[in-house]
Design an enzyme around this catalytic site. Sequence first.
Site, PDB file in Angstrom:
ATOM      1  N   ALA A  41       0.852  -1.194   0.000  1.00 58.50           N
ATOM      2  CA  ALA A  41       0.000   0.000   0.000  1.00 58.50           C
ATOM      3  C   ALA A  41       0.887   1.243   0.000  1.00 58.50           C
ATOM      4  CB  ALA A  41      -0.957  -0.007   1.182  1.00 58.50           C
ATOM      5  N   HIS A  46       6.966   6.030   1.255  1.00 60.36           N
ATOM      6  CA  HIS A  46       7.761   4.872   0.853  1.00 60.36           C
ATOM      7  C   HIS A  46       8.664   5.222  -0.333  1.00 60.36           C
ATOM      8  CE1 HIS A  46       4.137   2.858   2.710  1.00 60.36           C
ATOM      9  NE2 HIS A  46       5.100   2.240   3.347  1.00 60.36           N
ATOM     10  N   GLU A 163      10.968   7.630   9.998  1.00 57.55           N
ATOM     11  CA  GLU A 163      10.945   8.114  11.373  1.00 57.55           C
ATOM     12  C   GLU A 163       9.537   8.299  11.928  1.00 57.55           C
ATOM     13  OE1 GLU A 163      13.381  11.621  11.373  1.00 57.55           O
ATOM     14  OE2 GLU A 163      15.259  10.463  11.423  1.00 57.55           O
ATOM     15  N   LYS A 164       8.511   8.154  11.080  1.00 57.10           N
ATOM     16  CA  LYS A 164       7.148   8.284  11.605  1.00 57.10           C
ATOM     17  C   LYS A 164       6.864   7.209  12.651  1.00 57.10           C
ATOM     18  CE  LYS A 164       3.447   7.083   9.244  1.00 57.10           C
ATOM     19  NZ  LYS A 164       2.709   6.183  10.190  1.00 57.10           N
ATOM     20  N   GLN A 168       9.094   1.962  16.728  1.00 58.85           N
ATOM     21  CA  GLN A 168       9.572   0.820  15.958  1.00 58.85           C
ATOM     22  C   GLN A 168      11.007   1.034  15.500  1.00 58.85           C
ATOM     23  OE1 GLN A 168       7.275  -1.470  12.760  1.00 58.85           O
ATOM     24  NE2 GLN A 168       8.564  -0.131  11.520  1.00 58.85           N
ATOM     25  N   VAL A 191       7.601  12.124   5.859  1.00 63.57           N
ATOM     26  CA  VAL A 191       7.091  12.845   4.688  1.00 63.57           C
ATOM     27  C   VAL A 191       5.638  13.212   4.979  1.00 63.57           C
ATOM     28  CG1 VAL A 191       6.603  12.734   2.220  1.00 63.57           C
ATOM     29  CG2 VAL A 191       8.643  11.605   3.146  1.00 63.57           C
ATOM     30  N   LEU A 199       2.225  11.103   6.019  1.00 64.26           N
ATOM     31  CA  LEU A 199       1.763  10.091   5.079  1.00 64.26           C
ATOM     32  C   LEU A 199       1.694   8.725   5.766  1.00 64.26           C
ATOM     33  CD1 LEU A 199       3.599  10.939   1.745  1.00 64.26           C
ATOM     34  CD2 LEU A 199       1.383  11.706   2.581  1.00 64.26           C
ATOM     35  N   ARG A 202      -2.714   4.062   6.080  1.00 67.82           N
ATOM     36  CA  ARG A 202      -4.043   4.071   6.699  1.00 67.82           C
ATOM     37  C   ARG A 202      -4.809   5.366   6.435  1.00 67.82           C
ATOM     38  NH1 ARG A 202      -1.127   0.781  10.529  1.00 67.82           N
ATOM     39  NH2 ARG A 202      -2.221  -1.188  10.847  1.00 67.82           N
TER      40      ARG A 202
END
Length: 285
Positions: A41, A46, A163-164, A168, A191, A199, A202
């Site tokens: 997705a 990405h 980094e969002k 994780q 981004v 972004l 979801r």
Amino acid sequence: MITSTTPRVCRGIGEFRAALAERLAAAPGEASLGLVPTMGALHEGHAHLVRLAREENAVVAVSVFVNPLQFGPDEDLERYPRTLEADLELLARCGADLVFAPTVEQMYPDGEPLVRVTAGPLGAVLDGASRPGHFDGALTVVNKLLNITAPPGPGPFRAYFGEKDAQQLLLVRRMVADFDLPVTVRPVPIVRDADGLALSSRNRYLDAGQRHAALVLPATLRALAAGELDLDAARARIEAEDQVRLDYLVVVDPRTLAPAAPAPGALALVAAHVGSTRLIDNLAL
């Protein structure tokens, strides 16, 4: 300049490893390899990861795998978007060489793995508290992907993470350091769309009203970073938005996730449900 070439799609682990070895052998010198792990997705965030990997490496591989281990029983595994054809079009434009797109059965041929990576104390707070077992599942599949992809030769191996997903990213870096995995973790800044929303795959679940409501998250982070709001007032601002249900808004030490004062060097993290969609965001103070 990045040229648009359809990447080779590999479904099996053996096929993927053979294709990697072939590409690396054809590259000059100690060829570097970049891996971008994804759940598909794909969006411009990405694409930014893949373009950076393309700039820095002789060979670029992207994994596309919706990992069931990191979804809880009430989460959106079944409705998580699978858009491989569109993903391949985007990856062709970004210059990816190989795409590893296995099935669940190929990744976990004996069913759910009996041995998993445990995220430990860093994985038990924040998103880990809200989504028990999530980070164990995420680290298990990342560890597996890194081992599947690791090149046999001496060339550099880099893995790219946005980094969002700050918690994780921290856990992946700790796993790589603690297990001495032969890979460099390459963090890549968030981004955002023109309206400021980070972004996310979801975001497509949001209707127009929910998307407008979701803008309270980046706006509040910016106000917190600017010193216009303290933490209590920032939480109240989010909770005042009808379509948003706050999970947490915290300020932490980015190295330990321990609570910290809102000051330069700290990291503000937020998670909230907008309608039925859970969003996360963060901003360095």
